[in-house]
Scaffold this motif. Sequence first.
Motif, mmCIF file in Angstrom:
data_model
loop_
_atom_site.group_PDB
_atom_site.id
_atom_site.type_symbol
_atom_site.label_atom_id
_atom_site.label_comp_id
_atom_site.label_asym_id
_atom_site.label_seq_id
_atom_site.Cartn_x
_atom_site.Cartn_y
_atom_site.Cartn_z
ATOM 1 N N UNK A 1 34.332 42.577 42.220
ATOM 2 C CA UNK A 1 34.523 43.972 42.371
ATOM 3 C C UNK A 1 33.501 44.749 43.072
ATOM 4 N N UNK A 2 32.531 44.000 43.640
ATOM 5 C CA UNK A 2 31.430 44.503 44.493
ATOM 6 C C UNK A 2 31.927 44.785 45.761
ATOM 7 N N UNK A 3 31.148 45.942 46.516
ATOM 8 C CA UNK A 3 31.745 46.264 47.806
ATOM 9 C C UNK A 3 31.769 45.334 49.052
ATOM 10 N N UNK A 4 30.804 44.316 48.615
ATOM 11 C CA UNK A 4 30.428 43.351 49.744
ATOM 12 C C UNK A 4 31.311 42.026 49.976
ATOM 13 N N UNK A 5 32.344 42.079 48.677
ATOM 14 C CA UNK A 5 33.053 40.868 48.569
ATOM 15 C C UNK A 5 34.023 40.287 49.553
ATOM 16 N N UNK A 6 34.650 41.345 50.230
ATOM 17 C CA UNK A 6 35.721 40.884 51.166
ATOM 18 C C UNK A 6 34.840 40.447 52.414
ATOM 19 N N UNK A 7 33.673 40.653 52.572
ATOM 20 C CA UNK A 7 32.902 40.410 53.840
ATOM 21 C C UNK A 7 32.672 39.002 53.599
ATOM 22 N N UNK A 8 32.462 38.399 52.195
ATOM 23 C CA UNK A 8 32.008 37.206 51.925
ATOM 24 C C UNK A 8 33.089 36.121 52.060
ATOM 25 N N UNK B 1 43.274 45.526 40.578
ATOM 26 C CA UNK B 1 42.580 45.007 42.033
ATOM 27 C C UNK B 1 43.597 43.614 42.451
ATOM 28 N N UNK B 2 43.434 43.480 43.768
ATOM 29 C CA UNK B 2 44.049 42.745 44.572
ATOM 30 C C UNK B 2 43.120 41.287 44.532
ATOM 31 N N UNK B 3 42.315 41.393 43.853
ATOM 32 C CA UNK B 3 41.290 39.990 43.965
ATOM 33 C C UNK B 3 41.753 39.187 42.694
ATOM 34 N N UNK B 4 42.104 37.967 42.759
ATOM 35 C CA UNK B 4 42.399 37.063 41.537
ATOM 36 C C UNK B 4 41.217 36.214 41.196
ATOM 37 N N UNK B 5 40.571 36.276 39.928
ATOM 38 C CA UNK B 5 39.447 35.766 39.734
ATOM 39 C C UNK B 5 40.002 34.653 38.809
ATOM 40 N N UNK B 6 39.730 33.333 39.197
ATOM 41 C CA UNK B 6 40.265 31.910 38.681
ATOM 42 C C UNK B 6 39.106 31.098 38.314
ATOM 43 N N UNK B 7 38.680 30.889 37.012
ATOM 44 C CA UNK B 7 37.835 29.927 36.465
ATOM 45 C C UNK B 7 38.566 28.789 36.201
ATOM 46 N N UNK B 8 38.502 27.659 37.151
ATOM 47 C CA UNK B 8 39.340 26.652 36.768
ATOM 48 C C UNK B 8 38.512 25.429 36.343
ATOM 49 N N UNK B 9 38.485 25.539 35.047
ATOM 50 C CA UNK B 9 37.924 24.663 34.222
ATOM 51 C C UNK B 9 38.600 23.319 34.122
ATOM 52 N N UNK B 10 38.077 22.182 33.451
ATOM 53 C CA UNK B 10 38.527 20.986 33.128
ATOM 54 C C UNK B 10 39.502 21.169 31.823
ATOM 55 N N UNK B 11 39.003 22.162 30.850
ATOM 56 C CA UNK B 11 39.641 22.132 29.682
ATOM 57 C C UNK B 11 40.585 23.279 29.708
ATOM 58 N N UNK B 12 40.102 24.552 30.147
ATOM 59 C CA UNK B 12 40.605 25.803 30.149
ATOM 60 C C UNK B 12 40.818 26.478 31.411
ATOM 61 N N UNK B 13 41.624 27.156 31.686
ATOM 62 C CA UNK B 13 41.888 28.007 33.005
ATOM 63 C C UNK B 13 41.635 29.457 32.303
ATOM 64 N N UNK B 14 40.668 30.096 32.804
ATOM 65 C CA UNK B 14 40.601 31.656 32.561
ATOM 66 C C UNK B 14 41.059 32.321 33.948
ATOM 67 N N UNK B 15 41.847 33.391 33.992
ATOM 68 C CA UNK B 15 42.571 33.857 35.149
ATOM 69 C C UNK B 15 42.454 35.422 34.803
#
Length: 446
Positions: A418-425, A2-16
């Motif tokens: 990964x949902x079809x409507x993501x790009x429109x959001x 996928x060309x969508x990077x998901x970044x959960x930028x927490x204060x303790x840990x980064x999940x990417x």
Amino acid sequence: MSNVVVLDNGGGLIKAGFGGDFDPSVIIPNCLYRPLSAKKWLHPSPISISTTTATAAAAEASSDLDLTSASVRRPIDRGYLINPDLQRDIWSHLFTSLLHVSPSNSSLLLTEPLFTLPSIQRATDELIFEDFNFASLYVSDSPSLVHFYEASRRPTSLLSRAQCSLVVDCGFSFTHAAPVFQNFTLNYAVKRIDLGGKALTNYLKELVSYRALNVMDETFIIDDVKEKLCFVSLNVPRDLQIARKPGKENLFRCTYVLPDGISYARGFVKNPDEAKRYLSLTEEASSPSLGVKNDEIELDVSEKTENRKKIDLTKNEFDLTNERFLVPEMIFHPSDLGMNQAGLAECIVRAVSSCHPHLHPVLYESIVLTGGSTLFHNFAERLEKELRPIVPDECKVKITTQEDPILGVWRGGSLLASSPSFEAMCVTKAEYEELGSARCRKRFLH
């Protein structure tokens, strides 16, 4: 991929990672550190999915480094971005060296704390669009992603059918009780306690430093102690009595060995089996035999003062007893730390009471726990025990802990990406340049 990077930028840990994947590709501590042996600030190495705790992160990242008294710099303080330059440095290392993505050809889904100030939102947007040149951006908050993931994972549950839940997020910086309705967090009903994993670690540092050895500079080591040895008590008065007992009768006493920098670079629990003896206790186990008479207490106190004089400061270890359950206790009673705030159970009741009365029964029956601080043993059981007396009798209380409370937010983001409507959001770079940060942010309905 996928060309969508998901970044959960927490204060303790980064999940990417990438949208559509089940687990993040990279987990790193959101900090730079400098061990005593180094002359410059270092990027922590990534950690494996199986050990997703702040300490495991530090430990694996530093398997060849001694982190005793290491200095730490964090871009996020009390949940909010305070150092964009440092965050840029960490993200640059993440995107270039670890994820190997080209931001100009990628979209970004970013998590952001609730109630982020507009000035911090502008700084974040500048980082994403002007420094990294991402093609488009979608910003979400943690509770809505947790709800989205849980609803899709359990389609027949009440949470999914009613599209309503109460997400309790006990993270690194603070704890939120956030009602979610139809994938939107009800901001007007969110309640917060300014207490998270970082504050608990600092409190444990103070207790150990006062009673045994000075560990005020040992952030990574005390994080490890907290995660391996602390638990939530189901009966605090009884457990305080047991913690006074001498010898083997004290089920909570255990020893943690500090790293010596020669034989081993990490601390460890001296006798893991001894540390697990408290598991034999149940909530109902408070029998008269566990009671301690006053004269025994006085004798015990005098013995303790004698022992205190004999503490061997050359030893590279310390004992823990009641600290093991008094530290997580702060989440339920912040007033014990001098904080003028309600405990978690009362916080949840206030959050539910701020919603429409028709939602109350569903919210109490759809409580979802997420965040690293919910991993303490007995956390859900204790919370239910505290909630039941203050929740209306006609309402059921059902608490669910996520299968992985640390990765739950990221998995929700991956599913959304990964949902079809993501790009429109998403907001594109062209829209950002034309309309500015404030106008674009209205798209996310926060």
